[in-house]
Design a protein around this motif. Sequence first.
Motif, PDB file in Angstrom:
ATOM      1  N   UNK A  88       0.832  -1.206   0.000  1.00 15.63           N
ATOM      2  CA  UNK A  88       0.000   0.000   0.000  1.00 15.63           C
ATOM      3  C   UNK A  88       0.868   1.257   0.000  1.00 15.63           C
ATOM      4  N   UNK A  89       1.922   1.242   0.811  1.00 11.53           N
ATOM      5  CA  UNK A  89       2.827   2.395   0.853  1.00 11.53           C
ATOM      6  C   UNK A  89       3.514   2.589  -0.498  1.00 11.53           C
ATOM      7  N   UNK A  90       3.947   1.489  -1.102  1.00 14.38           N
ATOM      8  CA  UNK A  90       4.626   1.568  -2.403  1.00 14.38           C
ATOM      9  C   UNK A  90       3.689   2.080  -3.489  1.00 14.38           C
ATOM     10  N   UNK A  91       2.389   1.792  -3.342  1.00 11.83           N
ATOM     11  CA  UNK A  91       1.407   2.217  -4.352  1.00 11.83           C
ATOM     12  C   UNK A  91       1.012   3.687  -4.191  1.00 11.83           C
ATOM     13  N   UNK A  92       1.429   4.310  -3.088  1.00 17.57           N
ATOM     14  CA  UNK A  92       1.158   5.743  -2.931  1.00 17.57           C
ATOM     15  C   UNK A  92       0.083   6.098  -1.920  1.00 17.57           C
ATOM     16  N   UNK A  93      -0.285   5.134  -1.043  1.00 16.85           N
ATOM     17  CA  UNK A  93      -1.271   5.450  -0.007  1.00 16.85           C
ATOM     18  C   UNK A  93      -0.724   6.550   0.896  1.00 16.85           C
ATOM     19  N   UNK A  94      -1.599   7.434   1.341  1.00 16.20           N
ATOM     20  CA  UNK A  94      -1.165   8.565   2.166  1.00 16.20           C
ATOM     21  C   UNK A  94      -0.897   8.162   3.615  1.00 16.20           C
ATOM     22  N   UNK A  95      -1.725   7.263   4.132  1.00 21.09           N
ATOM     23  CA  UNK A  95      -1.547   6.779   5.505  1.00 21.09           C
ATOM     24  C   UNK A  95      -1.834   5.280   5.509  1.00 21.09           C
ATOM     25  N   UNK A  96      -0.939   4.502   6.142  1.00 18.29           N
ATOM     26  CA  UNK A  96      -1.125   3.056   6.241  1.00 18.29           C
ATOM     27  C   UNK A  96      -0.955   2.660   7.703  1.00 18.29           C
ATOM     28  N   UNK A  97      -1.851   1.812   8.199  1.00 21.74           N
ATOM     29  CA  UNK A  97      -1.729   1.359   9.577  1.00 21.74           C
ATOM     30  C   UNK A  97      -2.686   0.230   9.863  1.00 21.74           C
ATOM     31  N   UNK A  98      -2.638  -0.295  11.099  1.00 23.05           N
ATOM     32  CA  UNK A  98      -3.603  -1.317  11.491  1.00 23.05           C
ATOM     33  C   UNK A  98      -4.344  -0.845  12.736  1.00 23.05           C
ATOM     34  N   UNK A  99      -4.069  -1.428  13.894  1.00 17.94           N
ATOM     35  CA  UNK A  99      -4.798  -1.010  15.094  1.00 17.94           C
ATOM     36  C   UNK A  99      -4.552   0.463  15.428  1.00 17.94           C
ATOM     37  N   UNK A 100      -3.341   0.935  15.155  1.00 17.75           N
ATOM     38  CA  UNK A 100      -3.016   2.339  15.438  1.00 17.75           C
ATOM     39  C   UNK A 100      -3.882   3.293  14.606  1.00 17.75           C
ATOM     40  N   UNK A 101      -4.157   2.899  13.365  1.00 20.40           N
ATOM     41  CA  UNK A 101      -4.983   3.736  12.486  1.00 20.40           C
ATOM     42  C   UNK A 101      -6.451   3.693  12.928  1.00 20.40           C
ATOM     43  N   UNK A 102      -6.900   2.509  13.363  1.00 23.77           N
ATOM     44  CA  UNK A 102      -8.262   2.389  13.894  1.00 23.77           C
ATOM     45  C   UNK A 102      -8.426   3.339  15.082  1.00 23.77           C
ATOM     46  N   UNK A 103      -7.444   3.331  15.986  1.00 23.80           N
ATOM     47  CA  UNK A 103      -7.522   4.181  17.187  1.00 23.80           C
ATOM     48  C   UNK A 103      -7.465   5.661  16.830  1.00 23.80           C
ATOM     49  N   UNK A 104      -6.667   5.990  15.828  1.00 26.42           N
ATOM     50  CA  UNK A 104      -6.567   7.395  15.397  1.00 26.42           C
ATOM     51  C   UNK A 104      -7.922   7.913  14.917  1.00 26.42           C
ATOM     52  N   UNK A 105      -8.644   7.078  14.182  1.00 25.88           N
ATOM     53  CA  UNK A 105      -9.971   7.471  13.688  1.00 25.88           C
ATOM     54  C   UNK A 105     -10.980   7.504  14.836  1.00 25.88           C
ATOM     55  N   UNK A 106     -10.861   6.556  15.762  1.00 26.77           N
ATOM     56  CA  UNK A 106     -11.740   6.575  16.944  1.00 26.77           C
ATOM     57  C   UNK A 106     -11.553   7.868  17.744  1.00 26.77           C
ATOM     58  N   UNK A 107     -10.345   8.428  17.685  1.00 28.40           N
ATOM     59  CA  UNK A 107     -10.038   9.683  18.388  1.00 28.40           C
ATOM     60  C   UNK A 107     -10.510  10.918  17.627  1.00 28.40           C
ATOM     61  N   UNK A 108     -11.087  10.693  16.422  1.00 29.59           N
ATOM     62  CA  UNK A 108     -11.702  11.816  15.714  1.00 29.59           C
ATOM     63  C   UNK A 108     -11.054  12.251  14.418  1.00 29.59           C
TER      64      UNK A 108
END
Length: 232
Positions: A88-108
């Motif tokens: 995903x990073x190689x393809x040009x995604x702006x942000x890649x993550x797993x549980x950390x990304x879920x929590x970031x969105x839960x935080x708003x």
Amino acid sequence: MAHKRGKNYQNAAKMVEADKVYAMGEAVDLVKKMDFAKFDATVEVAFKLNVDTKQADQQLRGALVLPNGTGKETTVIVFAKGDQAKAAQAAGADVVGDQDLVERIQDGWLDFDVAIATPDMMAQVGRLGRVLGPKGLMPNPKTGTVTMNVEKAVSDAKNGQVTYRTDRDGNVAVPFGKVSFDADKLAGNLKTIAETIVRIRPAAVRGTYVQHVSIASTFGPSVNVDLASLLA
């Protein structure tokens, strides 16, 4: 009480014959000519379809890539781990993550346009349904955003992919570019969308499937379009 339109809208509306159905090229030219926004307005097509959205097999939903792009910079996030995260990073995604990304969105945090997830991440991403669902950002297999092929999904999202779905009244509205686009590029995108909508006609539909087509810029008046000219 009827909403009173501003002077700019009223002046633009005088250029349209309300009962006329325009050929594609003429309609696109007219929408460009009538635009009065002080920014590069989005142009959208609306289809009124003869479908019964209470029936699951007549609820249309999907995604397609416009040949001439959307004219919009798209911020793409991907929920993935390991090799899929690297892809995903190689393809040009702006942000890649797993549980950390879920929590970031839960935080708003919601500063993105498209969310993609690998199937193994959906148990965690599913917790975000109440946040992402109403905004149309929830990854979904029907739109190609739940997939193991994250490279293609990121590439499509970055290169002009748009999603479509019927509302409860059987309408489908899809953006297909900016007013600043050349008329030929807008027409090419519009034709691609129309061909897709016609191709996915539900088998159960009887009678006239596409009942009405119109296009408009963000603030501008709508112009009725002849379906046959979109498919020619």
